[in-house]
Scaffold this motif. Structure first.
Motif, PDB file in Angstrom:
ATOM      1  N   ASP A 160       0.815  -1.216   0.000  1.00  0.00           N
ATOM      2  CA  ASP A 160       0.000   0.000   0.000  1.00  0.00           C
ATOM      3  C   ASP A 160       0.845   1.260   0.000  1.00  0.00           C
ATOM      4  OD1 ASP A 160      -2.286  -1.348  -0.168  1.00  0.00           O
ATOM      5  OD2 ASP A 160      -2.746  -1.319   1.988  1.00  0.00           O
ATOM      6  N   ARG A 161       1.994   1.191   0.709  1.00  0.00           N
ATOM      7  CA  ARG A 161       2.872   2.361   0.778  1.00  0.00           C
ATOM      8  C   ARG A 161       3.446   2.681  -0.609  1.00  0.00           C
ATOM      9  NH1 ARG A 161       6.915   2.690   5.505  1.00  0.00           N
ATOM     10  NH2 ARG A 161       5.489   4.289   6.191  1.00  0.00           N
ATOM     11  N   THR A 162       3.933   1.655  -1.335  1.00  0.00           N
ATOM     12  CA  THR A 162       4.487   1.886  -2.678  1.00  0.00           C
ATOM     13  C   THR A 162       3.401   2.406  -3.616  1.00  0.00           C
ATOM     14  OG1 THR A 162       5.911   0.006  -2.243  1.00  0.00           O
ATOM     15  CG2 THR A 162       5.896   0.804  -4.498  1.00  0.00           C
ATOM     16  N   LYS A 163       2.203   1.832  -3.457  1.00  0.00           N
ATOM     17  CA  LYS A 163       1.079   2.262  -4.301  1.00  0.00           C
ATOM     18  C   LYS A 163       0.827   3.762  -4.114  1.00  0.00           C
ATOM     19  CE  LYS A 163      -2.040  -1.242  -4.101  1.00  0.00           C
ATOM     20  NZ  LYS A 163      -3.245  -1.872  -3.552  1.00  0.00           N
ATOM     21  N   LYS A 164       0.824   4.179  -2.843  1.00  0.00           N
ATOM     22  CA  LYS A 164       0.555   5.596  -2.543  1.00  0.00           C
ATOM     23  C   LYS A 164       1.691   6.470  -3.112  1.00  0.00           C
ATOM     24  CE  LYS A 164       0.644   7.170   1.842  1.00  0.00           C
ATOM     25  NZ  LYS A 164       0.148   7.341   3.190  1.00  0.00           N
TER      26      LYS A 164
END
Ligand code: HEM
Length: 544
Positions: free
Chosen positions: A137-141
């Motif tokens: 989720d962090r990379t996606k954001k």
């Protein structure tokens, strides 16, 4: 006694042979069933004769992409599996296989692997980069935030900075070559262009001279850090026991460069932070926008990862594409390309002066845009795309590709696949991108990667390449120097075949200004625009 001795020696010999055989069998069972992370994949050809612990790692030699391309054509396998030490990997060498894996099955190949040296050592105290982070989720954001900085309106906003930096390259080359008398090595001018573009984009700062000590430090550290991402300089990533041997100098170097990098990253972020508190009007550097952002709820680690990703993603790739293209333009064939490009520019714009100015706004010359595209196809800066790792199973031509396997895309081979580009795939021909008869399918070429982890800055990069090449062609007639011509062979042009990013060896060119008076007018107009748009940045001095 002799008999007794003989008997005991033979007993010893037999028992030690048995022990050795048992040990050997244990080692083989261990390597076969426990050491290698994923068993052989049925339906994908496998290279024979890997070494016991290293697999095919050392057999790939210095230049992994070239060896893989040779194996692919020797065995007639567009796709094959191999062992990189304890890790099973799949190498993609054809356009279609790259499309099937990265685009068609993009949700299965969106992840990136964790590597001991880069993630465990170099990035242990600070952030990795988006381009090396596993998918979560962090990379996606972070990708979403970065994407918002490279949309069409954001690129328009970058116009003044592009104007300043591309003009600084041309004026530097023009004045330093003293009317074409001195043959020039263009490398350092373009290196500074790439670094300054990224510095201004990320931190709102630029280096006014090519000898600034911080500039030189960042260039050298960026180079070392990029070597920790390369497949062929980090055997300890693939052969775990090497991490613990005393002579592992790579780990030591990683720690030293990490400490230095952390310091300069912190200094630059701190100075942006201070300038925010001192100033009321907002400024448009990415660091400042990230620090001011409250909607996305970014942590300091997110901000460092985004900035680290942008700096490392953009710096060497832009520079290396531009430098080899200048090398190509200087050759006999390249001089014809310059002529065609110049004629096309004159038909697309009202005058060379107008072309110089408007090159930042839109890509009107089809030939110059095609030149940039062909440079990316023929000389992709990353010959192996940064590794992917499958995060779920999928089927490729009847073979079940398991979760967790490493995927390497050999852009050097994929971008010259004759099935897609035709029999002249091995030749540098910009016209292939203009001709209506050629039907090259999306994603056209793989220099920017493809699918869910494709480069986030394709439009931005294309604009930089277009503006810089157009301005060079409008400004100069470029010819090769007899003493130091450019090597333009698609394999041999590289200064260091082992480096992750392919940079052309040194060469010199002769630069004859097409119209000195017009050029000087262009410099002055660009300076006026820069002074108006960015009053707090130092204007490039014109060395008249
Ligand atoms: C000629 C210029 C460039 C080339 C050839 C290039 C190439 C690439 C490639 C091959 C990847 C990996 C893609 C994949 O795995 O499919 C990548 C990722 C990335 N690039 Fe670029 N790049 C260029 C310029 C830039 C610039 C100027 C920036 C920043 C402004 C940038 C930022 C990034 C980022 C953040 C990623 C990571 C994406 C991810 O993993 O999710 N690149 N680039």
């Amino acid at each position: 006694m002799v008999l007794l001795l003989g008997c005991s020696w033979s007993t010893v010999f037999v028992s030690s042979s048995v022990a050795a055989a048992i040990l050997g069998a244990f080692v083989l069972i261990y390597v076969w069933f426990f050491y290698v992370d994923i068993p052989k994949i049925k339906g994908i050809p496998e290279l024979a004769s890997g070494e016991l612990l290293a697999g095919h790692l050392y057999q790939l030699g210095e230049d992994h992409a070239t060896t893989a391309e040779k194996w692919s054509s020797k065995y007639g396998w567009p796709v094959f599996q191999l062992r990189m030490g304890y890790r099973r990997a799949i190498m993609l060498n054809s356009f279609d296989s790259a499309y099937q894996f990265l685009v068609k099955n993009q949700s299965a190949t969106i992840d990136r692997p964790w590597f001991y040296t880069f993630h465990g050592i170099v990035s242990a105290t600070s952030a990795a980069t988006i381009g090396t982070s596993p998918w979560n989720d962090r990379t996606k954001k972070q990708r979403r935030v970065v994407g918002s900085f490279t949309t069409a309106p954001s690129i328009q906003r970058l116009g003044p900075m592009l104007d300043l930096e591309t003009c600084a390259v041309i004026s530097g080359l023009y004045y330093d070559s003293q009317g074409g008398e001195i043959k020039m090595m263009p490398h350092v001018y373009l290196k500074r262009l790439s670094l300054n573009l990224m510095m201004m984009f990320c931190y709102g700062k630029r280096f006014a001279t090519v000898t600034d000590p911080l500039l030189l430090q960042i260039l050298s550290d960026a180079n070392t850090i990029s070597s920790f991402r390369s497949t062929n300089s980090n055997p300890q990533d693939f052969i775990p026991h090497l991490r613990y041997t005393a002579a592992n100098k790579r780990t030591e170097t990683a720690k030293v460069v990490r400490e230095r990098r952390d310091k300069w990253l912190a200094t630059m972020l701190k100075s942006v932070n201070e300038s925010i508190t001192q100033r009321v009007t907002p400024k448009q550097s990415v660091a400042e926008m990230l620090l001011r952002d409250s909607q996305e709820g970014l942590t300091e680690l997110d901000i460092k990862t985004i900035l680290g990703g942008l700096m490392s993603g953009g710096f060497e790739t832009v520079f290396s594409t531009l430098i080899i293209t200048i090398g190509v333009l200087s050759t006999k064939e390249g001089q014809l390309m310059q002529q065609r490009a110049y004629e096309d520019i004159l038909s697309a714009y009202d005058s060379p002066e107008q072309a110089f100015e408007q090159s930042l706004a839109e890509e009107k010359s089809a030939y110059v845009a095609a030149l940039a595209k062909e440079a990316l196809r023929f000389y992709p800066p990353l010959k192996l795309l940064p590794a992917r790792q499958t995060c779920k199973e999928f089927v490729y031509q009847g073979a079940v590709i398991p979760k967790g396997v490493l995927i390497y895309t050999n852009t050097q081979a994929v971008n010259r696949d004759k099935a897609t580009y035709g029999r002249d795939a091995d030749r540098f021909i910009p016209e292939r991108w203009i001709s209506k008869e050629r039907d090259i399918p999306a994603p056209y070429q793989f220099a920017f990667g493809a699918g869910g982890r494709m480069c986030t800055a394709v439009n931005f990069s294309n604009r930089v390449l277009y503006a810089m090449l157009l301005r060079l062609i409008v400004a100069f007639e470029i010819t090769e120097s007899k003493e130091m011509p450019a090597n333009t062979h698609y394999i041999d042009y590289k200064e260091d075949p082992a480096a992750q990013n392919a940079i052309a060896s040194d060469f010199k060119v002769k630069l004859r200004a097409r119209n000195p008076e017009m050029l000087e007018r262009c410099f002055e107009q660009s300076q006026e625009r820069s002074a108006q748009a960015m009053p707090d940045l130092p204007v490039e001095p014109l060395k008249r």
